[in-house]
Design a protein around this motif. Structure first.
Motif, PDB file in Angstrom:
ATOM      1  N   ILE A   2       5.218  41.722  43.593  1.00  0.00           N
ATOM      2  CA  ILE A   2       6.496  42.320  43.214  1.00  0.00           C
ATOM      3  C   ILE A   2       6.606  42.314  41.682  1.00  0.00           C
ATOM      4  CG2 ILE A   2       9.009  42.109  43.302  1.00  0.00           C
ATOM      5  CD1 ILE A   2       8.680  40.690  45.995  1.00  0.00           C
ATOM      6  N   SER A   3       6.956  43.454  41.114  1.00  0.00           N
ATOM      7  CA  SER A   3       7.193  43.551  39.671  1.00  0.00           C
ATOM      8  C   SER A   3       8.694  43.613  39.418  1.00  0.00           C
ATOM      9  CB  SER A   3       6.530  44.799  39.094  1.00  0.00           C
ATOM     10  OG  SER A   3       5.126  44.747  39.216  1.00  0.00           O
ATOM     11  N   PHE A   4       9.174  42.735  38.558  1.00  0.00           N
ATOM     12  CA  PHE A   4      10.577  42.750  38.140  1.00  0.00           C
ATOM     13  C   PHE A   4      10.646  43.419  36.769  1.00  0.00           C
ATOM     14  CE2 PHE A   4      10.294  39.269  41.119  1.00  0.00           C
ATOM     15  CZ  PHE A   4      11.468  39.356  41.846  1.00  0.00           C
ATOM     16  N   VAL A   5      11.346  44.528  36.700  1.00  0.00           N
ATOM     17  CA  VAL A   5      11.499  45.257  35.435  1.00  0.00           C
ATOM     18  C   VAL A   5      12.898  44.975  34.895  1.00  0.00           C
ATOM     19  CG1 VAL A   5      11.581  47.521  34.338  1.00  0.00           C
ATOM     20  CG2 VAL A   5       9.868  47.046  36.111  1.00  0.00           C
ATOM     21  N   SER A  29       4.022  35.964  44.952  1.00  0.00           N
ATOM     22  CA  SER A  29       3.292  36.779  43.972  1.00  0.00           C
ATOM     23  C   SER A  29       4.246  37.737  43.262  1.00  0.00           C
ATOM     24  CB  SER A  29       2.183  37.575  44.683  1.00  0.00           C
ATOM     25  OG  SER A  29       1.467  38.368  43.766  1.00  0.00           O
ATOM     26  N   TYR A  30       4.375  37.557  41.948  1.00  0.00           N
ATOM     27  CA  TYR A  30       5.289  38.411  41.199  1.00  0.00           C
ATOM     28  C   TYR A  30       4.928  38.412  39.712  1.00  0.00           C
ATOM     29  CZ  TYR A  30       7.638  34.221  39.404  1.00  0.00           C
ATOM     30  OH  TYR A  30       7.909  33.033  38.763  1.00  0.00           O
ATOM     31  N   GLU A  31       5.471  39.371  38.999  1.00  0.00           N
ATOM     32  CA  GLU A  31       5.386  39.431  37.544  1.00  0.00           C
ATOM     33  C   GLU A  31       6.744  39.872  37.019  1.00  0.00           C
ATOM     34  OE1 GLU A  31       2.545  42.393  36.337  1.00  0.00           O
ATOM     35  OE2 GLU A  31       3.733  44.060  37.146  1.00  0.00           O
ATOM     36  N   ILE A  32       7.014  39.515  35.774  1.00  0.00           N
ATOM     37  CA  ILE A  32       8.270  39.914  35.124  1.00  0.00           C
ATOM     38  C   ILE A  32       7.912  40.718  33.878  1.00  0.00           C
ATOM     39  CG2 ILE A  32      10.420  39.156  34.060  1.00  0.00           C
ATOM     40  CD1 ILE A  32      10.150  36.531  35.620  1.00  0.00           C
ATOM     41  N   ILE A  33       8.461  41.922  33.782  1.00  0.00           N
ATOM     42  CA  ILE A  33       8.236  42.778  32.614  1.00  0.00           C
ATOM     43  C   ILE A  33       9.555  42.913  31.876  1.00  0.00           C
ATOM     44  CG2 ILE A  33       7.485  45.038  31.805  1.00  0.00           C
ATOM     45  CD1 ILE A  33       5.896  45.284  34.429  1.00  0.00           C
ATOM     46  N   PHE A  84      11.409  45.702  41.584  1.00  0.00           N
ATOM     47  CA  PHE A  84      12.836  45.380  41.497  1.00  0.00           C
ATOM     48  C   PHE A  84      13.293  45.694  40.077  1.00  0.00           C
ATOM     49  CE2 PHE A  84      13.441  42.150  45.071  1.00  0.00           C
ATOM     50  CZ  PHE A  84      14.552  42.779  45.602  1.00  0.00           C
ATOM     51  N   PHE A  85      14.399  46.403  39.920  1.00  0.00           N
ATOM     52  CA  PHE A  85      15.040  46.562  38.622  1.00  0.00           C
ATOM     53  C   PHE A  85      16.237  45.623  38.578  1.00  0.00           C
ATOM     54  CE2 PHE A  85      13.110  50.743  39.452  1.00  0.00           C
ATOM     55  CZ  PHE A  85      12.361  50.905  38.299  1.00  0.00           C
ATOM     56  N   ILE A  86      16.403  44.905  37.474  1.00  0.00           N
ATOM     57  CA  ILE A  86      17.566  44.042  37.310  1.00  0.00           C
ATOM     58  C   ILE A  86      18.023  44.093  35.862  1.00  0.00           C
ATOM     59  CG2 ILE A  86      16.033  42.027  37.024  1.00  0.00           C
ATOM     60  CD1 ILE A  86      18.377  40.271  38.047  1.00  0.00           C
ATOM     61  N   ASP A  87      19.321  44.204  35.644  1.00  0.00           N
ATOM     62  CA  ASP A  87      19.870  44.182  34.290  1.00  0.00           C
ATOM     63  C   ASP A  87      19.837  42.752  33.764  1.00  0.00           C
ATOM     64  OD1 ASP A  87      20.281  46.871  34.489  1.00  0.00           O
ATOM     65  OD2 ASP A  87      22.436  46.731  34.857  1.00  0.00           O
ATOM     66  N   SER A  88      19.650  42.614  32.473  1.00  0.00           N
ATOM     67  CA  SER A  88      19.391  41.292  31.894  1.00  0.00           C
ATOM     68  C   SER A  88      20.620  40.408  31.774  1.00  0.00           C
ATOM     69  CB  SER A  88      18.739  41.448  30.510  1.00  0.00           C
ATOM     70  OG  SER A  88      19.529  42.257  29.662  1.00  0.00           O
ATOM     71  N   ASP A  89      21.801  40.918  32.150  1.00  0.00           N
ATOM     72  CA  ASP A  89      22.986  40.059  32.177  1.00  0.00           C
ATOM     73  C   ASP A  89      23.384  39.694  33.610  1.00  0.00           C
ATOM     74  OD1 ASP A  89      23.683  42.650  32.750  1.00  0.00           O
ATOM     75  OD2 ASP A  89      25.603  42.589  31.705  1.00  0.00           O
ATOM     76  N   ASP A  90      22.578  40.120  34.592  1.00  0.00           N
ATOM     77  CA  ASP A  90      22.793  39.761  35.985  1.00  0.00           C
ATOM     78  C   ASP A  90      21.792  38.681  36.396  1.00  0.00           C
ATOM     79  OD1 ASP A  90      24.710  41.758  36.017  1.00  0.00           O
ATOM     80  OD2 ASP A  90      23.328  43.256  36.828  1.00  0.00           O
ATOM     81  N   ILE A 165      14.666  47.024  46.495  1.00  0.00           N
ATOM     82  CA  ILE A 165      13.271  46.925  46.066  1.00  0.00           C
ATOM     83  C   ILE A 165      12.578  48.193  46.548  1.00  0.00           C
ATOM     84  CG2 ILE A 165      12.541  45.609  48.124  1.00  0.00           C
ATOM     85  CD1 ILE A 165      10.569  44.123  46.272  1.00  0.00           C
ATOM     86  N   ILE A 166      11.770  48.791  45.684  1.00  0.00           N
ATOM     87  CA  ILE A 166      11.231  50.131  45.930  1.00  0.00           C
ATOM     88  C   ILE A 166       9.706  50.106  45.808  1.00  0.00           C
ATOM     89  CG2 ILE A 166      11.319  52.553  45.224  1.00  0.00           C
ATOM     90  CD1 ILE A 166      13.953  51.765  43.684  1.00  0.00           C
ATOM     91  N   ARG A 167       9.031  50.818  46.701  1.00  0.00           N
ATOM     92  CA  ARG A 167       7.581  50.959  46.606  1.00  0.00           C
ATOM     93  C   ARG A 167       7.231  51.774  45.360  1.00  0.00           C
ATOM     94  NH1 ARG A 167       3.280  50.920  50.228  1.00  0.00           N
ATOM     95  NH2 ARG A 167       4.657  50.771  52.042  1.00  0.00           N
ATOM     96  N   LYS A 168       6.391  51.225  44.501  1.00  0.00           N
ATOM     97  CA  LYS A 168       6.045  51.922  43.260  1.00  0.00           C
ATOM     98  C   LYS A 168       5.352  53.243  43.540  1.00  0.00           C
ATOM     99  CE  LYS A 168       3.440  51.677  38.971  1.00  0.00           C
ATOM    100  NZ  LYS A 168       2.443  50.970  38.138  1.00  0.00           N
ATOM    101  N   GLU A 169       4.469  53.278  44.514  1.00  0.00           N
ATOM    102  CA  GLU A 169       3.724  54.494  44.831  1.00  0.00           C
ATOM    103  C   GLU A 169       4.669  55.637  45.209  1.00  0.00           C
ATOM    104  OE1 GLU A 169      -0.048  55.880  47.663  1.00  0.00           O
ATOM    105  OE2 GLU A 169       1.035  54.014  48.091  1.00  0.00           O
ATOM    106  N   LEU A 170       5.781  55.314  45.872  1.00  0.00           N
ATOM    107  CA  LEU A 170       6.765  56.333  46.230  1.00  0.00           C
ATOM    108  C   LEU A 170       7.301  57.013  44.974  1.00  0.00           C
ATOM    109  CD1 LEU A 170       8.770  57.319  48.707  1.00  0.00           C
ATOM    110  CD2 LEU A 170      10.383  55.858  47.479  1.00  0.00           C
ATOM    111  N   LEU A 171       7.585  56.204  43.942  1.00  0.00           N
ATOM    112  CA  LEU A 171       8.128  56.749  42.700  1.00  0.00           C
ATOM    113  C   LEU A 171       7.100  57.613  41.978  1.00  0.00           C
ATOM    114  CD1 LEU A 171       9.950  53.534  41.398  1.00  0.00           C
ATOM    115  CD2 LEU A 171      10.940  55.436  42.680  1.00  0.00           C
ATOM    116  N   ILE A 172       5.857  57.129  41.923  1.00  0.00           N
ATOM    117  CA  ILE A 172       4.806  57.852  41.191  1.00  0.00           C
ATOM    118  C   ILE A 172       4.446  59.153  41.891  1.00  0.00           C
ATOM    119  CG2 ILE A 172       2.462  57.727  40.287  1.00  0.00           C
ATOM    120  CD1 ILE A 172       4.544  55.856  38.923  1.00  0.00           C
ATOM    121  N   GLN A 173       4.252  59.086  43.207  1.00  0.00           N
ATOM    122  CA  GLN A 173       3.846  60.281  43.956  1.00  0.00           C
ATOM    123  C   GLN A 173       4.903  61.380  43.916  1.00  0.00           C
ATOM    124  OE1 GLN A 173       2.740  59.071  47.934  1.00  0.00           O
ATOM    125  NE2 GLN A 173       0.640  58.586  47.332  1.00  0.00           N
TER     126      GLN A 173
END
Length: 344
Positions: A2-5, A29-33, A84-90, A165-173
């Motif tokens: 899971i990538s957290f943006v 398993s995750y990363e934070i960007i 996952f997208f999350i605002d930095s004040d939440d 939470i959204i599948r990244k491939e869905l967004l790219i395709q």
């Protein structure tokens, strides 16, 4: 994975809490960007400090281009299958995301999973559900398009990028990105397209995110003329574009209804004490054709007022209802505080 943006802009007092709420989740398993969008406070220093401490936290630094550009930049760098997208004040509720990870592991084909969000306010301890969901079990057997129709029909749709939470491939395709020229209501275009492209959606009937309201400088706090104009032009453009989307005809009608309801809701936000009141009034009046697409029990009375007495009377009734609702919430908060107070 899971990538957290996390788009970051001048949220120094809240940023660590946001990041820690991810780190302390019981997920495997995750990363934070962290995408610093030209912050002028110490937000970038906080981002860099976390990146030095954790190998799965990365920092992107860019000039201020707005939250849409920041989210797109983070998405392009994401290595996870899901985002996952999350605002930095939440921040995320403790141990709330393990259910999402388990659901993903059991449902390899799911495109979108959404859950429940709790709002809270900087100036008091009150918490409130952002949407009260009812009869949502059937959503788990629907496509995204069908789920969107159902949620709009039952007045319980929430079009927010941080709600799922959204599948990244869905967004790219499907070439679904945030429109970078939009800095207000940018979620509307993005999430409508996500729902319509999703073949499999699931709903988790649990609260997972705490959404902050009334923060100074918050994008959604004050709707000035520029932001209102941006939002209304977006609604107008989307309502005209939706006819060309590859979706069912009844889905197009439901989406038009949702967009028109967003416009209609904005009528109640006008305040005569606002220095931009008359410019906002003229802007909203110019796009009053949107009212004919509105629907749902929340708007029956005011739509009747518009059809019988016209735009100005409709706007006045919306403002009166909003004031009543505001004062009712104040009284409700005061009563709750009294009930929570210790007895002498």
């Amino acid at each position: 994975m899971i990538s957290f943006v996390v788009p970051v802009y001048n949220t120094e007092p809240y940023l660590s809490n946001c990041i820690e709420s991810i780190i302390k989740q019981n997920i495997f398993s995750y990363e934070i960007i962290l995408v610093n969008d030209g912050s002028t406070d110490n937000s970038l220093d906080i981002c860099n400090e976390y990146a030095r401490k954790y190998i799965n936290i990365y920092v992107l630094n860019q000039e201020n281009r707005g939250p849409s550009a920041a989210r797109n930049a983070g998405l392009m760098e994401a290595n996870g299958e899901y985002v996952f997208f999350i605002d930095s004040d939440d921040y995320y509720i403790k141990d709330s995301l393990i259910k999402f990870e388990c659901t993903l592991n059991k449902n390899k084909e799911v495109d979108l999973i959404f859950g429940k969000i709790m709002m809270f306010y900087d100036n008091n301890k009150e918490e409130r559900r952002k949407i009260k969901y009812n009869n949502t079990v059937m959503i788990n057997s629907m496509t995204g398009e069908e789920a969107l129709n159902y949620l709009i029909k039952t007045d319980q749709v929430m079009i927010s990028n941080y709600s799922a939470i959204i599948r990244k491939e869905l967004l790219i395709q499907n070439n679904i990105l945030f429109k970078e020229n939009i800095r207000f209501a940018e979620d509307v275009d993005f999430m409508l397209r996500v729902y319509c492209a999703s073949k499999n959606v699931l709903f988790i009937d649990e609260f997972f995110l705490m959404y902050r309201k009334n923060r100074e400088g918050q994008l959604t706090q004050t709707v000035n003329l520029k932001k209102l104009n941006m939002a209304i032009e977006l609604y107008d453009k989307l309502l005209k574009e939706v006819d060309s989307w590859s979706i069912k005809e009844n889905s197009k009608e439901y989406i038009k209804r949702y967009i028109a309801n967003l416009y209609f809701s904005s009528l109640g936000s006008l305040n005569k004490k606002d220095l931009e009141y008359y410019q906002k009034y003229d802007l909203l009046k110019e796009y009053r054709y949107l009212i004919k697409y509105t629907g749902g029990y929340k708007f029956i009375f005011n739509k009747f007022i518009y059809n019988v007495f016209g735009f100005h009377s409709c706007l006045t009734s919306m403002q009166i209802i909003k004031k009543l609702y505001f004062h009712m919430n104040i009284y409700r908060s005061e009563i709750l505080q009294l009930l929570k107070s210790p007895k002498p």
